[in-house]
Design a protein around this motif. Structure first.
Motif: not given
Lengths: 444, 313
Positions: A95, A119, A124, A211, A273, A409, A412-413, A416-417, A419-420, A434, B168, B171, B256-257, B261-262, B276
Motif C-alpha cells: 500500500q 499494483n 506492473v 480482516g 468469517l 483487483d 481483491q475481488t 472480498q466477494s 467472504q460473501q 465478478q 458471530n 463475522g 472488519t477491514g 464481504g462488503y 492504496f
C-alpha cells in the motif's frame, strides 16, 4: 497621546492587493496543474557511489529482513556498502510503495510482488519504467523458467528472486499421534482425517477469514494448482487470449466447490468469517485444531505460538484430488527489485550479486525455512521443509494462480466477494463472473 | 479622546481618501487588507491542497506521475453505478444517522444522570469519558478480541445460559455493521456526555427551581426547561458526531477491514482501498470529494434544523 486615525493604522497600496490576488490566482492554477511531472533528471546522476561504497536503502518485508539479517555484516565487510533497512508487513508495503515511488521517496531496493498480482508487482512497475533493468546481471542466467515468467517484461529482467515460498498444510504432531492419524496424500484421505479430527471434538482445519480473508486465497491456489494448472499449464495464456475465463473453465467451479465442501462438512473453524488468522494459528498450536494452511515463510510465526516450537508441527502438500502423484505444491518467488531512480544503483547491484552467491542463497533459505530463489545447486538443509522437498526435487511445483492475472483487483475481488461466497450470500457463478469482470479490465 | 475617535471613524463611512493620493486604499478597504495575510495563509494551507485534490478527481491518476489523463465525470458516474461504492455510501449514511442519534441520546442521558449531587459522580464521569481518550484503533483491537466467536463476550453469554445471544458479531454480515456502530457509540458517548455536562452547568438553577415551585414534575422540567436550553450543546454534540461518523475509518478498518464481504465498507474505507490497494488515486479522490460534499450538506441541514429550536435564555 496621538489620536488614532485611519491614516496611521495601515494604508496598503492597491498594488499590494493586486499582487496578493495574483499570488492566490497562481496558487490556484498551480493546484490545477498538480500532476505535471517535471522530474527530468537522470537518476544515475544522484548516485555519487559509483565506487561501490556509500549506503543502500532497502525497504523489505519482515520475512526478507529476517532472512537477510545474517548477511548484512558480511556484505558491508565485503563491499564497503552500508545497508539501511526498513521492514514492514507485505500488505502495508504494497500500500505504501506506489506512493513512495510516485513521490520520489522510495528506497534503492524493495520487495515487489510477482507478475501482475498487485499494483506494485514486477510486471506492473517494470512496464511502467519504475524499475532498473537487471538483465545484464550474471545471476539472471540462474533464474528458472517458472520464476522468469514472473520477473521479466518483454525479455527484460526486473526482479531478483531472493527465495521461493510454498503453500503448505501444517499439522499438529501431538494431535495426529494421539488420534493415530497419517498425513493425508489424497483428497479422500484429507476428508477422512478431517472427519477424525472433528469427531475428536477439535476443529479439523483452523481457518481465519476476518480482516480481509487473506487465507481464502491459499486454498484457491492450492486447489487450482493441482486441478487446473497441472493438467493445463497453458491456462493463463488461454485466459489472456480470451479463449476461456473463470466462468467458462469448469475447473474454477470445481476449485470453489471443493473449498466450500470443507466448510459444509464442518471442517473449518466455526464462524471463520469472524476469526482472525492469528487466532486460527493459535488454535493449531494449542491442539484445538489439527491442521491449517499457510506459507512456509509463516512457519516461524506458528512455532512461536507453541512451547516446543518447530518440534510441535510438520507440513504436507495439501492434496486436491485422489491421485497422490498428481498433487502439485504452489510455490512463489519472493522478489527484490531495484528502483529506477536509486541513489546508489552500483551499491544495489553489488548487493544482489552478493545475495546471488550460492553460499548466501543457502544461508538465506535456511534462515527462513524457504526454498532457494536462484537455481544455483544449493541443498536445502532445514528439517521443517523435509516432508515437501521430494515434490520440489521432482519439479512438482506450480505458481500461485493469481500471479499472471492481469491486475491485483481480480484477487481483491476474489478475497472480498469470497467472504460473501463463504457466507452463502452469493453463488460460485456470481463470484466467477465478478472475477471475470475485473480480469477484463486488463493491466493498468 | 472622544473627538479623536470621532475623527478617526468618520472617513471610513464617507469613502474619500484623506490624502487623496493615488494608489492608496480607501479606508473602507482597510479591513480587507488586514484579512489578506490570513487569507493567503489559508489559501496555501487549505485551498491549494483542496483544489489540487479536486482536480485529481477528474483524472485516471494511478499514483504514478506519468500517464495521467482527464476523464471528465467518469469517476463520479462510477461511484453512483458501482455496487460496492453504493453499498459503502449506504453504510456510511446508516452509521452517520444511527451513531448521531443514539450517541446523542446516550450522552444526554448520562449527563442528566451525572449532573446530580451523587457522591461518585466524578468517578463515574471519568469512567464514562475514559474510552474517548484512547486511540480508536486500540479500542477496535480490544473489541475484536472480545467479540470473536469463542471470545470473552460469547463465553460469558454461554456461561449465563444465554446461548441464543452468542453471535458471530463481526463475522455475520447482518450483524457486523451494527456491532461496529455499537463499539463507536461505546467509545464516544462519554465525549457527548461531557459536552452536555458543560451545557447543563450553564443553565441557571433558578429556572428549574421556579418550574418546580410551579408544580412541574422532573420529566416536565427536563422536557420543557432543560432540554430546550441545551440546544446549543446539542448542536455542537450532533455536529461533531455527524462529521466524525460520516468519515468513520479507523474502527471499521481495524475490526472488519470492510467485511465480511462488503457489509461494513464505508466511503472512507473504499477511498483508502481504491487508492492504496488498487492504485486508483483519481477515483479515490472523487470518492473523497463526494464524501466532503455529503458532510457539508448534512452539517448545514443539521445546523439549520437545530437553529430553529434554539431559545433565548
Amino acid at each position: 497621546m496621538s489620536p488614532i486615525t485611519s491614516e496611521t493604522r495601515f494604508t496598503p497600496s492597491r498594488r499590494a492587493l493586486l499582487l496578493g490576488g495574483a499570488g492566490f490566482g497562481a496558487l490556484t492554477l498551480a493546484g490545477c496543474g498538480g500532476f505535471v511531472n517535471d522530474d527530468d533528471g537522470d537518476p544515475g546522476e544522484q548516485s555519487g557511489s559509483g565506487d561501490g561504497g556509500g549506503t543502500v536503502t532497502a525497504y523489505l518485508s519482515t520475512e526478507q529482513n529476517t532472512g537477510i539479517e545474517p548477511l548484512v555484516e558480511p556484505f558491508t565487510a565485503d563491499s564497503g556498502v552500508e545497508l539501511d533497512i526498513t521492514s514492514v508487513a507485505v500488505p502495508d508495503m504494497n500500500q505504501q510503495l506506489a506512493v513512495q515511488l510516485s513521490s520520489g521517496t522510495a528506497a534503492d531496493i524493495f520487495r515487489v510482488s510477482p507478475g501482475y498480482s498487485s499494483n506494485v508487482a514486477a510486471g506492473v512497475l517494470g512496464s511502467g519504467g519504475d524499475l532498473l533493468d537487471l538483465s545484464d546481471a550474471a545471476w539472471a542466467a540462474n533464474i528458472d523458467d517458472g520464476t522468469r515468467a514472473l520477473s521479466d517484461v518483454d525479455g527484460k529482467t526486473f526482479a531478483f528472486p531472493v527465495a521461493r515460498n510454498s503453500l503448505v498444510m501444517a499439522y499438529n504432531l501431538a494431535v495426529f499421534d494421539e488420534l493415530g492419524l497419517e498425513p493425508p496424500t489424497t483428497w479422500t484421505e484429507l476428508l477422512d482425517v478431517s472427519q477424525a479430527l472433528t469427531d475428536s471434538g477439535r476443529t479439523a482445519i483452523s481457518h481465519g477469514l476476518s480482516g480481509g480473508a487473506i487465507y481464502l486465497q491459499f486454498y484457491v491456489y492450492i486447489l487450482a494448482g493441482t486441478l487446473l494448472y497441472g493438467p493445463n499449464p497453458d491456462l493463463d495464456a488461454q485466459m489472456r487470449a480470451g479463449e476461456t475465463s473463470f466462468t467458462d473453465e469448469p475447473g474454477w467451479t470445481e476449485v470453489f466447490t471443493k473449498y466450500l465442501e470443507l466448510r459444509d462438512r464442518g471442517y473449518f473453524t466455526e464462524g471463520a468469517l469472524g476469526v482472525s488468522p492469528d487466532q486460527a494459528m493459535q488454535d493449531l498450536a494449542t491442539g484445538a485444531a489439527g491442521m491449517t494452511v499457510l506459507t512456509n515463510s509463516g512457519l516461524p510465526a506458528l512455532y512461536e505460538y507453541s512451547e516446543t516450537g518447530a518440534e510441535a508441527f510438520s507440513i504436507l502438500a495439501m492434496p486436491a484430488g485422489d491421485d497422490a502423484d498428481a498433487t502439485l505444491m504452489p510455490t512463489a518467488p519472493d522478489f527484490l527489485a531495484v528502483n529506477a531512480a536509486a541513489t546508489n544503483p552500483d551499491g544495489t547491484r553489488a548487493l544482489l550479486e552478493f545475495l546471488a552467491e550460492p553460499a548466501n542463497v543457502e544461508t538465506y533459505a535456511n534462515t527462513l525455512a524457504v526454498l532457494p530463489g536462484l537455481d544455483v545447486g544449493v541443498q536445502v538443509d532445514n528439517p521443517a521443509l523435509e516432508p515437501v522437498l521430494p515434490l520440489v526435487e521432482a519439479g512438482r511445483t506450480v505458481s500461485y494462480a493469481n500471479y499472471l492475472w492481469p491486475n491485483g483487483d481480480v484477487q481483491q475481488t476474489m478475497l472480498q466477494s469470497g467472504q460473501q461466497l463463504y457466507a452463502d450470500e452469493i453463488t460460485i457463478a456470481d463470484l466467477l463472473a465478478q472475477m471475470d469482470a475485473e480480469y477484463a479490465k486488463g493491466t493498468p | 479622546m472622544t473627538s479623536a475617535v470621532t475623527t478617526a471613524t468618520s472617513p471610513r463611512t464617507t469613502g474619500p481618501t484623506p490624502s487623496g493620493r493615488k494608489g492608496r486604499l480607501t479606508p473602507g478597504g482597510v479591513p480587507y487588507a488586514l484579512l489578506l495575510p490570513a487569507f493567503v495563509l489559508y489559501a496555501m494551507v487549505v485551498l491549494y491542497p483542496t483544489l489540487s485534490g479536486a482536480v485529481y478527481a477528474f483524472t485516471d491518476w494511478t499514483g504514478r506521475a506519468d500517464g495521467t489523463n482527464f476523464i471528465g465525470w467518469a469517476n463520479f458516474v462510477e461511484i453512483f453505478s458501482d455496487v460496492a461504492a453504493r453499498s459503502a455510501l449506504r453504510n456510511s449514511l446508516i452509521i452517520a444517522v444511527s451513531v448521531t442519534v443514539v450517541q446523542t441520546l446516550v450522552g444526554l442521558a448520562l449527563a442528566l444522570a451525572l449532573h446530580t449531587s451523587l457522591v461518585t459522580r466524578n468517578v463515574l464521569r471519568t469512567l464514562f469519558f475514559a474510552p474517548a481518550l484512547l486511540p480508536p484503533v486500540i479500542i477496535a483491537f480490544l473489541w475484536t478480541f472480545i467479540l470473536t466467536p469463542q471470545g470473552p463476550l460469547n463465553r460469558v453469554l454461554r456461561g449465563l445460559g444465554l446461548d441464543f445471544l452468542a453471535q458471530n458479531w463481526l463475522g455475520d454480515s447482518s450483524l457486523a455493521l451494527w456491532t461496529v456502530i455499537g463499539v463507536v457509540i461505546w467509545q464516544s458517548a462519554g465525549l457527548t456526555m461531557v459536552i452536555y455536562l458543560a451545557g447543563l452547568q450553564g443553565i441557571p438553577t433558578e429556572l428549574n427551581e421556579s418550574a418546580a415551585l410551579d408544580g412541574a414534575s422532573w420529566w416536565q422540567r427536563t422536557r420543557l426547561v432543560t432540554v430546550p436550553l441545551l440546544i446549543p450543546a446539542t448542536t455542537v454534540a450532533m455536529s461533531l458526531t455527524l462529521i466524525s461518523s460520516l468519515k468513520l475509518f479507523d474502527q471499521v478498518f481495524a475490526m472488519t477491514g470492510g467485511g465480511p464481504g462488503y457489509a461494513t465498507e464505508t466511503l472512507s474505507v473504499i477511498m483508502y482501498k481504491e487508492a492504496f490497494v488498487s492504485g486508483r488515486f483519481g477515483y479515490s479522490t472523487a470518492i473523497a470529494l463526494v464524501l466532503t460534499m455529503i458532510v457539508f450538506a448534512f452539517t448545514m441541514v443539521q445546523l439549520g434544523a437545530l437553529r430553529r429550536f434554539d431559545v433565548d435564555r
